[in-house]
Design an enzyme around this catalytic site. Sequence first.
Site, PDB file in Angstrom:
ATOM      1  N   HIS A  17      18.135  17.319   1.985  1.00 56.61           N
ATOM      2  CA  HIS A  17      19.396  17.164   2.737  1.00 56.61           C
ATOM      3  C   HIS A  17      19.273  16.020   3.750  1.00 56.61           C
ATOM      4  CE1 HIS A  17      19.770  21.742   1.985  1.00 56.61           C
ATOM      5  NE2 HIS A  17      20.672  21.164   1.211  1.00 56.61           N
ATOM      6  N   LYS A  41      27.660  32.227  -2.713  1.00 56.31           N
ATOM      7  CA  LYS A  41      26.417  32.647  -2.043  1.00 56.31           C
ATOM      8  C   LYS A  41      26.803  33.411  -0.771  1.00 56.31           C
ATOM      9  CE  LYS A  41      24.152  28.236  -3.219  1.00 56.31           C
ATOM     10  NZ  LYS A  41      23.704  26.960  -2.601  1.00 56.31           N
ATOM     11  N   ARG A  94      21.047  16.108  -7.574  1.00 63.45           N
ATOM     12  CA  ARG A  94      19.613  16.117  -7.870  1.00 63.45           C
ATOM     13  C   ARG A  94      19.361  15.892  -9.356  1.00 63.45           C
ATOM     14  NH1 ARG A  94      19.014  21.691  -4.854  1.00 63.45           N
ATOM     15  NH2 ARG A  94      20.862  21.842  -6.147  1.00 63.45           N
ATOM     16  N   SER A 132      17.058  24.722  -1.389  1.00 57.83           N
ATOM     17  CA  SER A 132      16.826  25.714  -0.339  1.00 57.83           C
ATOM     18  C   SER A 132      16.343  27.029  -0.942  1.00 57.83           C
ATOM     19  CB  SER A 132      18.123  25.957   0.439  1.00 57.83           C
ATOM     20  OG  SER A 132      18.553  24.770   1.046  1.00 57.83           O
TER      21      SER A 132
HETATM   22  O1  PNS Z   1      25.060  23.998  -0.448  1.00 62.84           O
HETATM   23  P1  PNS Z   1      26.088  24.613  -1.365  1.00 62.84           P
HETATM   24  O2  PNS Z   1      26.067  26.121  -1.280  1.00 62.84           O
HETATM   25  O3  PNS Z   1      25.956  24.139  -2.783  1.00 62.84           O
HETATM   26  O4  PNS Z   1      27.522  24.092  -0.835  1.00 62.84           O
HETATM   27  C1  PNS Z   1      28.718  24.477  -1.507  1.00 62.84           C
HETATM   28  C2  PNS Z   1      29.933  24.311  -0.577  1.00 62.84           C
HETATM   29  C3  PNS Z   1      29.738  25.134   0.677  1.00 62.84           C
HETATM   30  C4  PNS Z   1      30.075  22.848  -0.228  1.00 62.84           C
HETATM   31  C5  PNS Z   1      31.197  24.798  -1.353  1.00 62.84           C
HETATM   32  O5  PNS Z   1      31.018  26.130  -1.746  1.00 62.84           O
HETATM   33  C6  PNS Z   1      32.468  24.657  -0.520  1.00 62.84           C
HETATM   34  O6  PNS Z   1      33.030  23.584  -0.455  1.00 62.84           O
HETATM   35  N1  PNS Z   1      32.905  25.770   0.095  1.00 62.84           N
HETATM   36  C7  PNS Z   1      34.135  25.791   0.879  1.00 62.84           C
HETATM   37  C8  PNS Z   1      35.238  26.525   0.096  1.00 62.84           C
HETATM   38  C9  PNS Z   1      36.058  25.560  -0.731  1.00 62.84           C
HETATM   39  O7  PNS Z   1      36.619  24.618  -0.220  1.00 62.84           O
HETATM   40  N2  PNS Z   1      36.132  25.832  -2.056  1.00 62.84           N
HETATM   41  C10 PNS Z   1      36.961  25.006  -2.950  1.00 62.84           C
HETATM   42  C11 PNS Z   1      36.241  23.777  -3.435  1.00 62.84           C
HETATM   43  S1  PNS Z   1      35.134  24.184  -4.699  1.00 62.84           S
END
Ligand code: PNS
Length: 165
Positions: A17, A41, A94, A132
């Site tokens: 990150h 998650k 990645r 992570s």
């Molecule tokens: O590190 P991660 O868990 O892969 O991040 C994912 C994240 C948090 C960026 C994604 O789940 C997110 O954008 N969550 C906010 C909810 C949202 O906007 N969902 C619609 C777009 S997919």
Amino acid sequence: MKTAIYPGSFDPVTYGHLDIISRAAKLFDKVIVLVSFNPAKPNCFFSLEERMEFVRRALSELKNAENVEVDSHDGLLVDYFKRREADVIVKGLRAMSDFEAEFQMALVNKDLHYKAETVFLAADVTGTFLSSSMVKQIAAFGGDVSAFVPHTIINDVKTRLEIKK
Ligand code: PNS
């Protein structure tokens, strides 16, 4: 003035990150590291406060983090994007295995808000296998995560994870 949002769970933040943050900070005028809620998650190991604090501390390891801020958001990413009048969502890629989910999220965000462009930065080759989840698994079994976890947070991460052993 171009503002980029780098969203993620950061549970916990890794050197992978930090690499993306550092590179984004060179490309954009402002980078907001957005500690977010991923509905896939729901049970992060570290609390929101811990994750934010870890990101803040890890940023002190970067030479070029003056234009980086840390914030959190529980809701749709595009709503935060609109509120902050951001220009770009930054994501790290990645491996090809990331691609499908990331591509889908990019399309969904663009559909929800036409200005929400996603820019992908290829992960540094040393971080292509790093996640992570892997860090948590290795540390929970007493393995060495010092190459993956910022040294400013590693003791706290290890202490918290090894309690679960
Ligand atoms: O590190 P991660 O868990 O892969 O991040 C994912 C994240 C948090 C960026 C994604 O789940 C997110 O954008 N969550 C906010 C909810 C949202 O906007 N969902 C619609 C777009 S997919």
